[in-house]
Scaffold this motif. Structure first.
Motif, short mmCIF file in Angstrom:
data_model
loop_
_atom_site.label_atom_id
_atom_site.label_comp_id
_atom_site.label_asym_id
_atom_site.label_seq_id
_atom_site.Cartn_x
_atom_site.Cartn_y
_atom_site.Cartn_z
N THR A 58 0.84 -1.11 -0.02
CA THR A 58 0.00 0.04 0.11
C THR A 58 0.85 1.36 -0.05
OG1 THR A 58 -0.15 0.05 2.43
CG2 THR A 58 -1.98 -1.16 1.31
N THR A 59 0.42 2.08 -0.35
CA THR A 59 0.80 3.69 -0.27
C THR A 59 -0.28 4.55 -0.16
OG1 THR A 59 2.27 5.40 -1.21
CG2 THR A 59 0.80 4.50 -2.68
N ARG A 60 -0.10 5.82 0.40
CA ARG A 60 -1.10 6.55 0.88
C ARG A 60 -1.01 7.92 -0.01
NH1 ARG A 60 -4.78 6.75 4.57
NH2 ARG A 60 -3.64 5.03 5.49
N ASP A 61 -2.12 8.31 -0.87
CA ASP A 61 -2.24 9.30 -1.88
C ASP A 61 -3.14 10.60 -1.22
OD1 ASP A 61 -1.64 10.41 -4.64
OD2 ASP A 61 -3.96 10.48 -4.27
N ALA A 62 -2.65 11.77 -1.19
CA ALA A 62 -3.43 12.89 -0.57
C ALA A 62 -4.72 13.05 -1.11
CB ALA A 62 -2.43 14.26 -0.94
N GLU A 63 -4.88 12.84 -2.35
CA GLU A 63 -6.20 13.12 -2.97
C GLU A 63 -7.17 11.71 -3.02
OE1 GLU A 63 -8.37 14.17 -7.43
OE2 GLU A 63 -6.13 14.25 -6.94
N HIS A 64 -6.43 10.36 -3.14
CA HIS A 64 -7.16 9.41 -3.30
C HIS A 64 -7.28 8.37 -2.17
CE1 HIS A 64 -8.02 10.19 -7.50
NE2 HIS A 64 -6.83 10.40 -7.50
N GLY A 65 -6.50 8.69 -1.12
CA GLY A 65 -6.34 7.98 -0.02
C GLY A 65 -5.39 6.85 -0.01
N LEU A 66 -5.90 5.63 0.74
CA LEU A 66 -4.84 4.50 0.47
C LEU A 66 -5.15 3.72 -0.77
CD1 LEU A 66 -2.89 2.88 2.59
CD2 LEU A 66 -4.92 1.22 2.87
N LEU A 67 -3.80 3.40 -1.54
CA LEU A 67 -3.88 2.66 -2.72
C LEU A 67 -3.23 1.30 -2.62
CD1 LEU A 67 -2.84 5.63 -5.17
CD2 LEU A 67 -5.22 4.94 -4.59
N PHE A 68 -3.48 0.40 -3.45
CA PHE A 68 -3.14 -0.89 -3.41
C PHE A 68 -2.27 -1.22 -4.82
CE2 PHE A 68 -6.59 -0.19 -0.61
CZ PHE A 68 -6.12 -0.71 0.33
N TRP A 69 -1.13 -1.96 -4.53
CA TRP A 69 -0.15 -2.46 -5.66
C TRP A 69 -1.00 -3.37 -6.47
CZ3 TRP A 69 3.48 -0.22 -8.62
CH2 TRP A 69 4.05 -1.19 -9.28
N ASN A 70 -0.71 -3.34 -7.82
CA ASN A 70 -1.15 -4.04 -8.74
C ASN A 70 0.03 -4.39 -9.69
OD1 ASN A 70 -2.10 -4.96 -11.65
ND2 ASN A 70 -3.88 -5.62 -10.33
N ASN A 71 0.47 -5.87 -9.86
CA ASN A 71 1.69 -5.87 -10.67
C ASN A 71 1.57 -5.46 -12.19
OD1 ASN A 71 3.25 -6.86 -8.53
ND2 ASN A 71 2.57 -9.26 -9.15
N GLU A 72 0.35 -5.30 -12.66
CA GLU A 72 0.19 -5.03 -14.06
C GLU A 72 0.03 -3.40 -14.29
OE1 GLU A 72 0.55 -7.09 -16.50
OE2 GLU A 72 1.05 -8.81 -15.01
N ALA A 73 -0.99 -2.90 -13.31
CA ALA A 73 -1.39 -1.55 -13.41
C ALA A 73 -0.73 -0.59 -12.37
CB ALA A 73 -2.93 -1.42 -13.36
N GLY A 74 -0.09 -1.00 -11.54
CA GLY A 74 0.64 -0.19 -10.38
C GLY A 74 -0.42 0.08 -9.39
N PHE A 75 -0.40 1.13 -8.64
CA PHE A 75 -1.25 1.48 -7.72
C PHE A 75 -2.52 1.80 -8.04
CE2 PHE A 75 3.22 2.10 -5.29
CZ PHE A 75 2.84 1.32 -4.36
N GLY A 76 -3.73 1.25 -7.17
CA GLY A 76 -5.02 1.59 -7.61
C GLY A 76 -5.90 1.24 -6.39
N ASN A 77 -7.10 0.56 -6.75
CA ASN A 77 -8.11 0.23 -5.63
C ASN A 77 -7.69 -1.08 -5.32
OD1 ASN A 77 -9.22 -1.44 -7.56
ND2 ASN A 77 -10.66 0.16 -8.49
N PHE A 78 -8.48 -1.29 -3.98
CA PHE A 78 -8.22 -2.70 -3.44
C PHE A 78 -8.77 -3.94 -4.14
CE2 PHE A 78 -9.59 -6.34 -0.57
CZ PHE A 78 -8.38 -6.38 0.00
N ALA A 79 -9.76 -3.78 -5.04
CA ALA A 79 -10.23 -4.84 -5.91
C ALA A 79 -9.20 -5.51 -6.97
CB ALA A 79 -11.81 -4.61 -6.53
N SER A 80 -8.31 -4.57 -7.37
CA SER A 80 -7.70 -5.03 -8.24
C SER A 80 -6.04 -5.20 -7.59
CB SER A 80 -7.36 -4.04 -9.51
OG SER A 80 -6.66 -2.78 -8.75
N ALA A 81 -6.00 -5.27 -6.24
CA ALA A 81 -4.69 -5.42 -5.68
C ALA A 81 -3.86 -6.77 -5.88
CB ALA A 81 -4.72 -5.23 -3.96
N THR A 82 -2.89 -6.95 -6.09
CA THR A 82 -2.16 -8.24 -6.15
C THR A 82 -1.77 -8.84 -4.67
OG1 THR A 82 -0.88 -7.91 -8.22
CG2 THR A 82 0.06 -9.53 -6.96
#
Length: 230
Positions: free
Chosen positions: A177-201
């Motif tokens: 995870t990483t925290r973004d000032a605008e979107h809050g907590l983001l989750f890493w996906n091996n294909e798309a990078g940081f995004g929502n939890f549903a797509s987290a690796t």
């Protein structure tokens, strides 16, 4: 009052000589039950042939002393199984069937370990039942026979281990995870990078330890995936 049973039925294909050895073991039990003594006992042992002597060499003055340890109760040498031997697919093999309602799990396993080397590894299952529907009177297990020994996994052990098991490092699920000032907590996906939890690796602990963590404005951190989440 209730009656308990241990049911099992299975067949194993072995060599003709191994089948003869199992048949000799049944004959040995008959000789032991006759309670022969002295020279008569020695003659009964010798009549079983050299293959039996090689498999069960005496460990004391009693010629059958090397055979008796296959039985859980040395004072009651019984296989507790019906054994039938049929022809195999060719003249070199036989199909040996074991069955019973009060099945001798340990002695049959020991017999196969000693006499059925060509078939190893082999295994069989059994059921523990009751003629009344009483709590905790039902179960079962399996016997796994390998060249290095015999294992007896049971349904009771499976249940107990599952209830007491702690999450293992190899199956623990982690997300980066990483925290973004605008979107809050983001989750890493091996294909798309940081995004929502549903797509987290999802990572195991071993995978996380060897992962090259990407650079982000907020230092990425590993978090355990909440229990019950897909």
């Amino acid at each position: 009052m209730a009656n308990n049973y241990i049911h099992a039925a299975f067949a194993v294909t072995i060599t003709s000589s191994e089948a003869e050895l199992i048949a000799a073991a049944e004959t040995a039990i008959d000789a032991i039950e006759e309670d022969l003594q002295g020279e008569d006992r020695r003659e009964a042992y010798n009549a079983l042939g050299p293959a039996f002597a090689d498999a069960f060499p005496p460990i004391s003055d009693d010629p059958f002393s090397g055979f008796m340890p296959i039985f859980p109760d040395k004072d009651f040498p019984c296989l507790d199984a019906t054994i039938t031997i049929d022809d195999g697919q060719d003249h070199t093999t036989r199909v040996v069937t074991f069955s019973g309602d009060q099945f001798g799990i340990e002695q049959v396993a020991n017999l196969l370990f000693a006499c059925a080397k060509s078939a190893l590894p082999i295994g069989f299952e059994y059921a523990y039942t009751c003629d009344k529907l009483r709590n905790d009177e039902f179960g079962g297990g399996a016997v796994i026979i390998k060249t290095d020994g015999i294992a007896y996994p049971s349904t009771h052990a499976i249940v107990s281990n599952a209830l007491s098991a702690q999450p293992h490092a190899e199956t623990a699920r982690l997300v980066l995870t990483t925290r973004d000032a605008e979107h809050g907590l983001l989750f890493w996906n091996n294909e798309a990078g940081f995004g929502n939890f549903a797509s987290a690796t999802l990572f195991t602990e071993a995978e996380a330890a060897g992962f090259d963590v990407p650079i982000a404005l907020d230092e990425p951190e590993w978090l355990a995936c909440p229990a019950g989440m897909p």
